[in-house]
Design a protein around this motif. Structure first.
Motif, PDB file in Angstrom:
ATOM      1  N   ARG A   9      36.076 -69.090  30.687  1.00 25.18           N
ATOM      2  CA  ARG A   9      35.495 -68.623  29.427  1.00 25.18           C
ATOM      3  C   ARG A   9      36.591 -68.349  28.397  1.00 25.18           C
ATOM      4  N   ALA A  10      37.649 -67.670  28.850  1.00 23.45           N
ATOM      5  CA  ALA A  10      38.754 -67.365  27.933  1.00 23.45           C
ATOM      6  C   ALA A  10      39.409 -68.646  27.423  1.00 23.45           C
ATOM      7  N   LEU A  11      39.565 -69.646  28.301  1.00 25.19           N
ATOM      8  CA  LEU A  11      40.193 -70.905  27.905  1.00 25.19           C
ATOM      9  C   LEU A  11      39.337 -71.652  26.879  1.00 25.19           C
ATOM     10  N   ILE A  12      38.013 -71.666  27.096  1.00 24.19           N
ATOM     11  CA  ILE A  12      37.117 -72.362  26.160  1.00 24.19           C
ATOM     12  C   ILE A  12      37.183 -71.716  24.782  1.00 24.19           C
ATOM     13  N   TRP A  13      37.086 -70.378  24.743  1.00 24.30           N
ATOM     14  CA  TRP A  13      37.135 -69.718  23.444  1.00 24.30           C
ATOM     15  C   TRP A  13      38.509 -69.845  22.794  1.00 24.30           C
ATOM     16  N   ALA A  14      39.578 -69.922  23.595  1.00 24.08           N
ATOM     17  CA  ALA A  14      40.928 -70.105  23.042  1.00 24.08           C
ATOM     18  C   ALA A  14      41.053 -71.480  22.372  1.00 24.08           C
ATOM     19  N   VAL A  15      40.481 -72.506  23.017  1.00 26.37           N
ATOM     20  CA  VAL A  15      40.513 -73.856  22.423  1.00 26.37           C
ATOM     21  C   VAL A  15      39.730 -73.878  21.114  1.00 26.37           C
ATOM     22  N   VAL A  16      38.547 -73.238  21.127  1.00 27.07           N
ATOM     23  CA  VAL A  16      37.730 -73.187  19.908  1.00 27.07           C
ATOM     24  C   VAL A  16      38.470 -72.447  18.794  1.00 27.07           C
ATOM     25  N   ALA A  17      39.076 -71.309  19.134  1.00 30.81           N
ATOM     26  CA  ALA A  17      39.803 -70.526  18.120  1.00 30.81           C
ATOM     27  C   ALA A  17      40.976 -71.324  17.558  1.00 30.81           C
ATOM     28  N   ALA A  18      41.683 -72.050  18.418  1.00 30.51           N
ATOM     29  CA  ALA A  18      42.808 -72.869  17.947  1.00 30.51           C
ATOM     30  C   ALA A  18      42.326 -73.942  16.973  1.00 30.51           C
ATOM     31  N   GLY A  19      41.189 -74.582  17.308  1.00 30.53           N
ATOM     32  CA  GLY A  19      40.646 -75.603  16.413  1.00 30.53           C
ATOM     33  C   GLY A  19      40.244 -75.049  15.065  1.00 30.53           C
ATOM     34  N   VAL A  20      39.585 -73.895  15.067  1.00 32.35           N
ATOM     35  CA  VAL A  20      39.172 -73.273  13.805  1.00 32.35           C
ATOM     36  C   VAL A  20      40.386 -72.840  12.994  1.00 32.35           C
ATOM     37  N   LEU A  21      41.404 -72.311  13.680  1.00 29.42           N
ATOM     38  CA  LEU A  21      42.615 -71.865  12.989  1.00 29.42           C
ATOM     39  C   LEU A  21      43.345 -73.046  12.342  1.00 29.42           C
ATOM     40  N   PRO A  59      50.629 -67.538   4.034  1.00 35.59           N
ATOM     41  CA  PRO A  59      51.427 -66.855   5.079  1.00 35.59           C
ATOM     42  C   PRO A  59      52.126 -67.852   5.996  1.00 35.59           C
ATOM     43  N   GLY A  60      53.389 -67.602   6.255  1.00 34.05           N
ATOM     44  CA  GLY A  60      54.165 -68.514   7.080  1.00 34.05           C
ATOM     45  C   GLY A  60      53.749 -68.547   8.534  1.00 34.05           C
ATOM     46  N   PHE A  61      53.083 -67.480   9.020  1.00 36.26           N
ATOM     47  CA  PHE A  61      52.700 -67.436  10.427  1.00 36.26           C
ATOM     48  C   PHE A  61      51.419 -68.220  10.712  1.00 36.26           C
ATOM     49  N   LEU A  62      50.706 -68.647   9.656  1.00 33.33           N
ATOM     50  CA  LEU A  62      49.487 -69.429   9.844  1.00 33.33           C
ATOM     51  C   LEU A  62      49.795 -70.918   9.815  1.00 33.33           C
ATOM     52  N   PRO A  63      48.974 -71.739  10.461  1.00 28.25           N
ATOM     53  CA  PRO A  63      49.182 -73.192  10.389  1.00 28.25           C
ATOM     54  C   PRO A  63      49.103 -73.669   8.936  1.00 28.25           C
ATOM     55  N   SER A  64      49.860 -74.716   8.623  1.00 31.71           N
ATOM     56  CA  SER A  64      49.856 -75.234   7.249  1.00 31.71           C
ATOM     57  C   SER A  64      49.585 -76.733   7.199  1.00 31.71           C
ATOM     58  N   GLY A  65      49.089 -77.291   8.307  1.00 25.48           N
ATOM     59  CA  GLY A  65      48.742 -78.710   8.309  1.00 25.48           C
ATOM     60  C   GLY A  65      47.442 -78.957   7.553  1.00 25.48           C
ATOM     61  N   LEU A  66      47.403 -80.058   6.817  1.00 24.41           N
ATOM     62  CA  LEU A  66      46.232 -80.400   6.010  1.00 24.41           C
ATOM     63  C   LEU A  66      45.722 -81.793   6.376  1.00 24.41           C
ATOM     64  N   VAL A  67      44.433 -82.000   6.114  1.00 25.70           N
ATOM     65  CA  VAL A  67      43.875 -83.346   6.183  1.00 25.70           C
ATOM     66  C   VAL A  67      44.254 -84.044   4.878  1.00 25.70           C
TER      67      VAL A  67
END
Length: 553
Positions: A9-21, A59-67
């Motif tokens: 469960r933790a792994l699934i939500w971690a993957v989802v959170a990473a995608g949203v981030l 913020p520098g600590f957040l991802p900065s990749g764009l489509v």
């Protein structure tokens, strides 16, 4: 019974959170783009108050990749160029002449004195002092031929030799011309790509069209003229011996020499030996700098081969001038003061800071092997395709809302679970697109629309299977478990075949077709993940808390 381990469960939500981030920067597109441009500019040219302010906008600590947005969405420059491959034939003949001359001089008794005479471009004409030695001369020159390095020309030689009276004529063979054309176009493609990448442009489309043409589309460039100025310059740098200098434009340079104008001194011409000691192709680095007087210049460094040639020549020619030639103009002709063994130096001239920076970019990317003619050039604004963009956006919104309403009406609470997963699916898809730096075009939007429709297919299969199992299974928990188990094979079959189609489109297609294939493939990955894991996890979490005696699907 339904059971998902805590770690899973933790792994699934971690993957989802990473995608949203990863998808989050696209919500603040202009701010993140300014941040990225400022970071790149600071790294290359140093900090300024404006750049630091733009850098602080995200913020520098957040991802900065764009489509990245494609040419049809963002606007940019479009060029269609034709490469003059015949220029390379002439360069090859010019480079072959010293070897031919030396080989024939060794046979002077048979062929007599030899000298090069003018001939058509791409042909080497040599006049023999003794025409009776033509057969021997042809034999000697044929020994200089090399086998062709290509799949279609295996076993063939790279040159053809024939005699006409006292003229020995050398040309490239037809197979070598075809191989040279392919190499020239491929090298031009690579150099154009490197030049465009040097200025930080995102996701250009650079591809071959026909036999000798290249299509260049670069999103975000202000004008076609700006792009043309960057890639249209040959930037051929050579270091050649100086014979003399003159103020007469039409002065005869003499055999084996050329007359070139000075870039800095108006009305001054240099007589240069028509041989290259070291070429720009042997440069490994070039950076903008300032000379000892504080004027803009360019520092350069040769590879080991170029450094050895440069060092040997400077050691043997102390006190003699040495011309630095760029695209047929003498930038400077300094006198060699001492041996320069390190293979590095500085190019000075009347440069502005911008000109020295651009010259460094061109030299780092390498010289184009042949001149290009621009057959078509356009500056494209995104408003030109505004109707299509708005139609694509409207299609996305309509499809998304229709699917949400359909699932909620058809499957009730379970449909709402599927809708939550669909929202996360779209977010994760944009997260993956941002992570790989993909370019979104109108066909890519079509892929997203198709993915939205396909995203609920897996949930529909599961829910219909659960309905069937409810009639025979012992309780709702067992029905849900069997529904997922027995629908899995159909889900995988449908999505794997579609993924294979997307892979084929990406491999065989180009440009917009690839954009469609990328969004379709990533959408399949995220939709399968959300259907099999996310929707199921939401359903199990609800079931653990509600403990219903029966369920309505």
């Amino acid at each position: 019974m339904l059971h998902i381990p805590t770690w899973k469960r933790a792994l699934i939500w971690a993957v989802v959170a990473a995608g949203v981030l990863l998808a989050l920067p696209n919500v603040f597109y202009s701010r993140v783009e300014s941040h990225n441009d400022a970071a790149r500019a600071i790294e290359q040219s140093g900090a300024t108050p404006e750049r630091e302010a733009a850098l602080a906008g995200w913020p520098g600590f957040l991802p900065s990749g764009l489509v990245n947005l494609g040419l049809d969405l963002r606007g940019g420059a479009h060029l269609l160029a034709e490469v003059h491959v015949e220029d390379v034939y002439e360069d090859r003949m010019r480079g072959l002449w010293p070897d031919v001359r030396n080989a024939l001089r060794a046979e002077r008794d048979a062929v007599g004195p030899v000298r090069r005479v003018d001939g058509p471009a791409g042909e080497l004409h040599v006049r023999l002092g003794n025409p009776e030695g033509m057969a021997r001369a042809m034999e000697v020159v044929r020994d200089l031929a090399r086998p062709i390095v290509s799949l279609t020309g295996v076993g063939a030689s790279d040159i053809e030799v024939r005699g006409e009276g006292d003229l020995l004529i050398v040309t490239l063979s037809e197979a070598e011309q075809q191989a040279t054309d392919r190499r020239t176009i491929q090298q031009s493609l690579e150099i154009i790509r490197r030049r465009v990448d040097e200025v930080g442009t995102r996701e250009p489309t650079i591809q071959r069209q026909g036999d000798t043409r290249i299509l260049i589309q670069v999103p975000g460039v202000g004008s076609a003229a700006e792009l043309k100025a960057l890639i249209g310059t040959t930037a051929r740098l050579t270091f050649q011996p100086v014979v003399g200098r003159t103020d007469t434009a039409g002065a005869a340079p003499g055999a084996g020499n050329v007359l070139l104008p000075s870039l800095d001194e108006q009305g001054v011409f240099y007589i240069i030996e028509d041989r290259v000691v070291v070429s720009g192709e042997e440069l490994t680095d070039a950076q903008p700098a300032f000379d000892q007087n504080g004027r803009p210049a360019v520092n350069f460094r040769f590879n080991p081969t170029g450094a050895r040639k440069f060092g040997d020549y400077t050691a043997e020619n102390i006190g003699n001038p040495f011309a630095i030639v760029l695209d047929g103009e003498v930038i400077s002709a300094p006198v060699i003061q001492s041996h320069i063994p390190g293979g590095s130096g500085i190019i000075t001239g009347r440069f502005s800071v911008e000109e020295s920076t651009q010259l460094a970019v061109l030299l780092r990317a390498g010289a184009l092997p042949a001149e290009m003619t621009f057959l078509e050039e356009r500056t494209i604004g995104p408003e030109l395709g505004q109707d299509s963009i708005e139609a694509g956006a409207l299609a996305c919104i309509v499809a998304f809302c229709a699917v949400l309403v359909f699932m909620a009406l058809s499957y009730g609470l379970f449909g709402i679970f599927a809708n939550i997963a669909l929202l996360l699916n779209v977010a994760m898809m944009f997260g993956l697109l941002s992570m790989i730096g993909a370019t979104l075009t109108l066909p890519g939007i079509a892929g997203i629309v198709l993915t939205i429709g396909m995203a609920v297919d897996a949930n529909v299969l599961v829910f219909e299977r659960i309905r069937e199992e409810m009639r025979t299974a012992r309780g709702p928990a067992r029905a849900i478990e069997l529904g997922y188990e027995r629908a899995l094979s159909a889900i995988l079959d449908a999505n794997v075949t579609t993924f294979l189609v997307a892979a084929i489109l990406f491999t065989m297609g180009s440009g917009p077709v690839r954009g469609f294939a990328v969004t379709l493939a990533l959408g399949i990955i995220t939709s399968v993940f959300t259907a099999i894991y996310v929707t199921r996890l939401i359903m199990v979490t609800w079931f653990d808390r509600a403990r219903p005696k029966t369920i309505e699907v």
